[in-house]
Design a protein around this motif. Structure first.
Motif, short mmCIF file in Angstrom:
data_model
loop_
_atom_site.label_atom_id
_atom_site.label_comp_id
_atom_site.label_asym_id
_atom_site.label_seq_id
_atom_site.Cartn_x
_atom_site.Cartn_y
_atom_site.Cartn_z
N MET A 1 0.83 -1.20 0.00
CA MET A 1 0.00 0.00 0.00
C MET A 1 0.86 1.26 0.00
N LYS A 2 1.98 1.25 0.80
CA LYS A 2 2.88 2.39 0.87
C LYS A 2 3.53 2.64 -0.48
N GLU A 3 3.88 1.53 -1.16
CA GLU A 3 4.51 1.67 -2.46
C GLU A 3 3.55 2.29 -3.46
N LYS A 7 4.07 5.66 -5.44
CA LYS A 7 4.01 5.68 -6.89
C LYS A 7 3.04 6.76 -7.37
N ALA A 8 1.89 6.85 -6.70
CA ALA A 8 0.91 7.86 -7.08
C ALA A 8 1.46 9.26 -6.85
N LEU A 9 2.16 9.47 -5.75
CA LEU A 9 2.74 10.77 -5.46
C LEU A 9 3.81 11.12 -6.49
N TYR A 10 4.53 10.11 -6.95
CA TYR A 10 5.56 10.35 -7.97
C TYR A 10 4.92 10.83 -9.27
N ILE A 458 11.41 13.35 -14.50
CA ILE A 458 12.04 14.41 -13.71
C ILE A 458 12.39 13.85 -12.33
N ILE A 459 13.58 14.16 -11.87
CA ILE A 459 14.04 13.69 -10.55
C ILE A 459 13.72 14.77 -9.53
N THR A 460 12.92 14.35 -8.57
CA THR A 460 12.52 15.31 -7.55
C THR A 460 13.15 15.02 -6.19
N GLY A 461 13.96 13.96 -6.10
CA GLY A 461 14.58 13.63 -4.82
C GLY A 461 15.54 12.48 -4.95
N PRO A 462 16.24 12.11 -3.84
CA PRO A 462 17.23 11.02 -3.88
C PRO A 462 16.60 9.68 -4.25
N LYS A 463 15.39 9.43 -3.82
CA LYS A 463 14.76 8.15 -4.10
C LYS A 463 14.55 7.96 -5.58
N GLU A 464 14.08 9.00 -6.28
CA GLU A 464 13.85 8.89 -7.72
C GLU A 464 15.17 8.67 -8.46
N LEU A 465 16.26 9.35 -7.97
CA LEU A 465 17.56 9.18 -8.60
C LEU A 465 18.08 7.76 -8.40
N ALA A 466 17.97 7.25 -7.17
CA ALA A 466 18.43 5.89 -6.90
C ALA A 466 17.64 4.87 -7.71
#
Length: 531
Positions: A1-3, A7-10, A458-466
């Motif tokens: 559910m958290k994922e 994902k939706a927030l991304y 678009i990369i909005t934070g470290p998690k998206e980059l990783a």
């Protein structure tokens, strides 16, 4: 559910980063769509309501005497075929819509559009039909509805009269055909009866009854012959005994004896019985009674002649012995002579009955075929006659139905609401169309922004980059001029909000202009002004 949430927030962040495309697409589509909607011509709806009464006042009185010339199924069929192409072409000409076309192709397009746009509604229980049509020209819409109503009434009544006329013509033709068939069947039946008259049953008697009756007559006659022979034998013995005795001579005379039995006695008895039976049912002037009396008179004359001949013979035979025989012997001799005559007559009758029985027995193999042929001819004739009588009854019912229909028109049309056009346009519903255009512009802009964010992520934070490079990110360094970046983002957000608000304000203004002309708003304004 958290994922899923992450994902939706991304995805939301990606759309938000590409929000300028939302503004671009919305401001391209919405003004064009709004302009098109506002330029759409007003549609005025013309409608009419009619009630069809198929239950006339005479219907319960004529039930069973007339046929149903108009049924609900026929009415429903007429409604379904009302918008057939010939009728729609007639409607277009009656409403003068054909003058607006310049070629046959344009007229065909006009007919096709009329077939789709003319609406006919009905209720389930009551026979109430609603005819409606929308067009920018209110007068033309009203004319089209009036034309449909006229054709509906005329075609329905005309169809009823046409059905009655066609039914009568069909019945008359069938009656003529059945008359010819009855004449042919009657001639064939008469010829068959004439050809096999001796094998056909009489009045309640079949061939076997006739054969049984002749055999019974033969047995009775043979029995009478045996009895007469026995009496003759006894009379001769008695006469021989009396002749051996001396008797005084007396004068004897030949006497006519009406008790002498002839071959015509039984036939006369039968005819007299038949005459008695027919006298109970008919008068003396009936042809059968006259014929029976003629036959009885002929047989009586022949009986008298035979009795006279037999009496003469008896007299000649008894004259030589008159001088020497006693009256008793003469009576015995006369009795013997009568018995001999009776035996001779009975022998003739026996031979006659034997001939009849033999002839009937010779034809016994023909009887089943003749009876079967007679039954087939009679059955065919009876069927033809029964159908002929039914056709006559139905023709009379059709004639009575036509007369009843002419007096009551069979069906009555009651126009509940004549064709009329409302003052306010019935369409198009610009409020819904404007809302659809606005939602379509915003939705398409969001979709384009989402698609571009996926094509160029678009990369909005470290998690998206990783997640993108699949290498652990050890740390993040903030922008050196973070405050200026925040101010720029704030100005972008305000500009986006102002642009969207401006778009919505234009949409709202368009809605206000449309709702101000809405009938409900007009009524509400009138109510407020009155209070």
């Amino acid at each position: 559910m958290k994922e899923l949430i992450e994902k939706a927030l991304y995805y939301i962040k990606g759309v938000w980063m590409k929000r300028r495309f939302i503004i671009i697409i919305a401001w391209i589509i919405c003004p064009i769509g709004w302009l098109y909607v506002m330029q759409m011509p007003d549609q005025y709806k013309a409608s009419a309501r009619v009630y069809v009464d198929t239950d006339s006042l005479l219907k319960p009185l004529l039930r069973g005497l007339t046929v149903e010339t108009f049924k609900d199924q026929q009415l429903n069929l007429m409604v379904k075929t009302l918008l057939s192409r010939p009728n729609v072409e007639k409607i277009a000409r009656m409403a003068d819509l054909d003058i607006l076309t310049n070629s046959s192709e344009e007229f065909d397009k006009l007919v096709d559009s009329l077939s789709k746009e003319i609406k006919i509604g009905t209720t389930k229980r009551e026979k109430i039909f609603t005819i409606s049509y929308q067009q920018p020209n209110p007068e033309s819409a009203k004319s089209v509805v009036q034309s449909v109503l006229t054709i509906f009434v005329e075609d329905t009544l005309g169809e009823t009269r046409t059905d009655t006329d066609n039914a009568q013509r069909f019945l008359n033709q069938q009656i003529k055909d059945f008359e010819k068939r009855m004449t042919a069947d009657d001639a064939a039946l008469t010829e068959f009866k004439r050809q096999y008259a001796d094998l056909l049953p009489g009045k309640g008697n079949s061939y076997y009854d006739m054969l049984k009756a002749e055999e019974t007559q033969l047995e009775n006659t043979q029995l009478q012959l045996k009895e007469a022979q026995t009496r003759l034998f006894s009379a001769r013995i008695q006469l021989e005994d009396e002749e051996s005795l001396p008797v005084p001579q007396v004068q004897s005379q030949a006497v006519y004896n009406p008790s002498i039995i002839t071959q015509y006695d039984s036939r006369l008895n039968q005819l007299n019985q038949m005459l008695d039976e027919m006298n109970l049912r008919y008068t003396d002037k009936h042809p059968d009674i006259i014929e029976l009396k003629r036959q009885i008179a002929d047989l009586v004359q022949k009986q008298r002649q035979e009795r006279a001949e037999l009496a003469s013979i008896n007299y000649q035979q008894s004259r030589p012995a008159e001088a020497s025989e006693s009256p008793f012997v003469q009576s015995l001799r006369l009795n013997v002579s009568q018995l001999e005559n009776e035996i001779a007559s009975l022998k003739v009758r026996v031979e006659n009955y034997q001939d009849k029985v033999a002839k009937l027995q010779e034809k016994v193999h023909l009887v089943p075929k003749v009876e079967a042929d007679l039954a087939a001819l009679t059955r065919g004739y009876d069927i033809t006659k029964g159908q002929y009588n039914q056709l006559l009854e139905r023709r009379e019912s059709a004639i009575m139905s036509q007369k009843a229909g002419q007096s009551t028109e069979g069906v009555e049309f009651k126009v509940i609401e004549p064709p009329r056009v409302a003052n306010d346009p019935a369409g198009p519903n610009r409020i819904i169309l404007l809302s659809v255009v606005t939602l379509l512009g915003l939705g398409l802009g969001i979709f384009v922004a989402f698609a571009i964010s996926q094509i160029k992520p678009i990369i909005t934070g470290p998690k998206e980059l990783a997640a993108m490079i699949k290498i652990p990110v050890l740390g993040a360094i903030s922008h050196s001029n973070i405050e200026k970046m925040i101010q720029v983002k704030r100005r972008h957000n305000i500009a986006f909000a102002l642009v969207i608000i401006a778009l919505l304000c234009i949409y709202g203004g368009l809605l206000v202009t449309q709702t101000s002309n809405h009938p409900f708003v007009q009524q509400l304004k009138t109510l407020v002004a009155a209070t």
